[in-house]
Design a protein around this motif. Structure first.
Motif, PDB file in Angstrom:
ATOM      1  N   THR A  75       0.843  -1.199   0.000  1.00 56.22           N
ATOM      2  CA  THR A  75       0.000   0.000   0.000  1.00 56.22           C
ATOM      3  C   THR A  75       0.878   1.249   0.000  1.00 56.22           C
ATOM      4  O   THR A  75       2.020   1.225   0.468  1.00 56.22           O
ATOM      5  N   LEU A  76       0.329   2.329  -0.520  1.00 57.72           N
ATOM      6  CA  LEU A  76       1.079   3.579  -0.548  1.00 57.72           C
ATOM      7  C   LEU A  76       1.406   4.074   0.850  1.00 57.72           C
ATOM      8  O   LEU A  76       2.515   4.537   1.128  1.00 57.72           O
ATOM      9  N   ASN A  77       0.456   3.983   1.750  1.00 58.29           N
ATOM     10  CA  ASN A  77       0.680   4.489   3.106  1.00 58.29           C
ATOM     11  C   ASN A  77       1.568   3.563   3.938  1.00 58.29           C
ATOM     12  O   ASN A  77       2.258   4.006   4.861  1.00 58.29           O
ATOM     13  N   GLY A  78       1.558   2.273   3.620  1.00 60.52           N
ATOM     14  CA  GLY A  78       2.293   1.316   4.440  1.00 60.52           C
ATOM     15  C   GLY A  78       3.672   0.970   3.932  1.00 60.52           C
ATOM     16  O   GLY A  78       4.461   0.356   4.650  1.00 60.52           O
ATOM     17  N   TYR A  79       3.981   1.383   2.689  1.00 59.23           N
ATOM     18  CA  TYR A  79       5.270   1.011   2.130  1.00 59.23           C
ATOM     19  C   TYR A  79       6.413   1.730   2.843  1.00 59.23           C
ATOM     20  O   TYR A  79       6.313   2.908   3.182  1.00 59.23           O
ATOM     21  N   SER A  80       7.516   0.996   3.047  1.00 50.61           N
ATOM     22  CA  SER A  80       8.744   1.603   3.552  1.00 50.61           C
ATOM     23  C   SER A  80       9.926   0.919   2.900  1.00 50.61           C
ATOM     24  O   SER A  80       9.891  -0.281   2.628  1.00 50.61           O
ATOM     25  N   GLY A  81      10.963   1.677   2.620  1.00 47.60           N
ATOM     26  CA  GLY A  81      12.165   1.134   1.997  1.00 47.60           C
ATOM     27  C   GLY A  81      13.259   0.949   3.023  1.00 47.60           C
ATOM     28  O   GLY A  81      13.056   0.317   4.054  1.00 47.60           O
ATOM     29  N   TYR A  82      14.425   1.532   2.753  1.00 44.62           N
ATOM     30  CA  TYR A  82      15.505   1.437   3.720  1.00 44.62           C
ATOM     31  C   TYR A  82      15.066   1.984   5.077  1.00 44.62           C
ATOM     32  O   TYR A  82      14.438   3.035   5.159  1.00 44.62           O
ATOM     33  N   GLY A  83      15.443   1.263   6.125  1.00 44.54           N
ATOM     34  CA  GLY A  83      15.199   1.752   7.476  1.00 44.54           C
ATOM     35  C   GLY A  83      16.507   2.107   8.136  1.00 44.54           C
ATOM     36  O   GLY A  83      17.576   2.071   7.512  1.00 44.54           O
TER      37      GLY A  83
END
Length: 461
Positions: free
Chosen positions: A122-130
């Motif tokens: 999802t757009l709101n839930g996506y995350s890449g590098y942390g």
């Protein structure tokens, strides 16, 4: 040329219109075939395997890797197991060798991982590098769950893909000029990573040891705690409690002596607490329970043997701000630099699982998993005790350390495998101090553990 173009066009399994319509690149999965008898097609034929090239690069092999003896212990066991299966294709092989968990991850944990995985679509839930050091919430949860009583803070916690990976990162941190001491017997990764880093001399076959490593002998006679008065000063001391492979947990008094020994020698103690949740007596679960440990110790740990994360991969390393090099520079700052250079952070899905592990329901579920393996351990201990063997460990760890006096560990390993089709681990694989012992792991389904014990009784009755 036109014939060639037509041939190539018709041999691609997906049509051009479909390819363009999906607007996706599929080169890796595309199945491309060349007609075998189309005139004008140039075919590339591989050089027959019998023909050997004499070309070599001008790059020298890492001489430290050449020091290593044979393969790493557990792949070697897997190789011997595979050979046994080829020889006995109908045998029911039971593995109580490598310490790999077998029970399903509790649903309260996997559901949190699944939720995070879905959010990534999802757009709101996506995350890449942390953050390379780990998600702030998980670092805080580890600190509050395992270190609240010893005052460690979240920024002293570095989340990783497991304790084994962090052991190698710590070796990079210490460098090739560091000297080390290690329990004997002990988890092979400590010694092997030291060899690879160039901290050691050559392997000395007459004593089964590498030069420039201080082997701290741990035996039944000394309660599996080394005589520190006979241990030379080294830069780094690797110490695992509860110990793999002996299953012995060091007492508060013993660890107090160890911390003082490190302080007297100006050494850094790397403390592996990967089995701490198996402790059921008053043995310390963390080295930081010992006064003064923050000034000399690093602790590595893992979710692998608590939550069944051997495949998920999630662990942590705790480095106090008070731990300083001889020039006063904080060790944690250098480790942070190593982490940021060599690692992009643990999987965000795995970290969601870690957070779930430390929720009230998740922690209870982990303890239930640990309890199941501890019951297996008791069954194994009862079996070998009933057969008259001297048995160690088991109480505070998922490993049973069985003594076969006067016999080679690999010989006993082979005998058990050949006659019972049960895989164990030869004690000598953990160092010369393990000769004459076999480690039996409690990681297995209950019915398999019971069946393995029945076979042990048949063999050694």
């Amino acid at each position: 040329m036109a014939a060639i173009q037509q041939s190539l066009s018709t041999s691609i399994s997906s049509s051009t219109s479909t390819f363009l319509g999906q607007n996706k690149l599929r080169f890796r999965n595309q199945n491309v075939s060349m007609p075998g008898k189309t005139s004008g097609i140039v075919r590339c034929v591989a050089t027959p395997s019998t023909e050997k090239t004499s070309y070599k690069t001008q790059v020298s092999r890492n001489e430290n890797l050449a020091k290593l003896q044979a393969g790493y212990l557990f792949p070697e066991i897997a190789r011997r197991r595979s050979a046994h299966m080829l020889k006995h294709p109908d045998a029911q092989i039971i593995s109580l060798g490598i310490g790999d968990t077998t029970e399903p991850i509790p649903e309260v944990i996997t559901s949190a991982m699944a939720k995070r995985a879905h959010e990534l679509s999802t757009l709101n839930g996506y995350s890449g590098y942390g953050a390379e050091q780990g998600e702030k919430q998980l670092r805080a949860s580890i600190a509050s769950t395992y270190y609240a009583n010893v005052g460690l803070e979240e920024d002293e916690i570095f989340v990783s893909d497991g304790a084994k990976s962090d052991i190698s990162r710590l070796q990079v941190l210490f460098g090739s000029n560091a000297s080390m001491a290690v329990q004997d017997p002990s988890y092979p990764a400590y010694v092997d990573s030291s060899v690879i880093m160039g901290q050691t001399g050559q392997f000395q076959k007459d004593v089964e040891k590498y030069g420039n490593i201080a082997y701290m002998r741990c035996t039944p006679e000394n309660g599996f705690f080394p005589d520190l008065s006979s241990v030379p000063r080294t830069d780094i001391i690797f110490f695992c409690s509860p110990n793999n492979p002996t299953g012995s947990a060091a007492s508060r008094e013993q660890l107090t002596k160890l911390v003082q020994f490190a302080k007297d020698n100006g050494s850094i103690l790397v403390y592996d607490s990967a089995y701490a949740m198996y402790i059921c007596d008053d043995s310390p679960k963390s080295i930081f329970e010992i006064p003064g440990a923050k000034e000399v110790a690093i602790e590595v740990s893992s979710f692998s043997k608590y939550a069944g994360f051997t495949g998920v991969r999630l662990g942590w390393t705790a480095i106090p701000k008070a731990l300083l090099y001889s020039d006063g520079f904080p060790v944690a700052k250098d480790f942070n630099r190593i982490v940021c250079t060599c690692f992009n952070g643990a999987s965000n899905i795995a970290q969601a699982g870690g957070l779930a592990c430390l929720s009230p329901d998740g922690f209870k579920a982990m303890m239930d998993v640990v309890g199941n393996y501890k019951e297996n351990t008791q069954i194994i201990m009862d079996t070998f005790n009933s057969l008259g063997f001297k048995v160690y460990g088991g109480k505070n760890a998922p490993y049973v350390w069985v003594h076969f006096p006067g016999r080679s560990s690999w010989e006993v390993f082979s005998e058990i495998l050949e006659k019972t089709h049960v895989v164990t681990t030869p004690g000598s694989g953990f160092g010369p101090g393990g000769e004459g012992f076999v480690r039996v792991s409690a990681f297995g389904h209950r019915e398999n553990v019971i069946e393995a014990c029945r076979r042990f009784k048949e063999l050694y009755k």
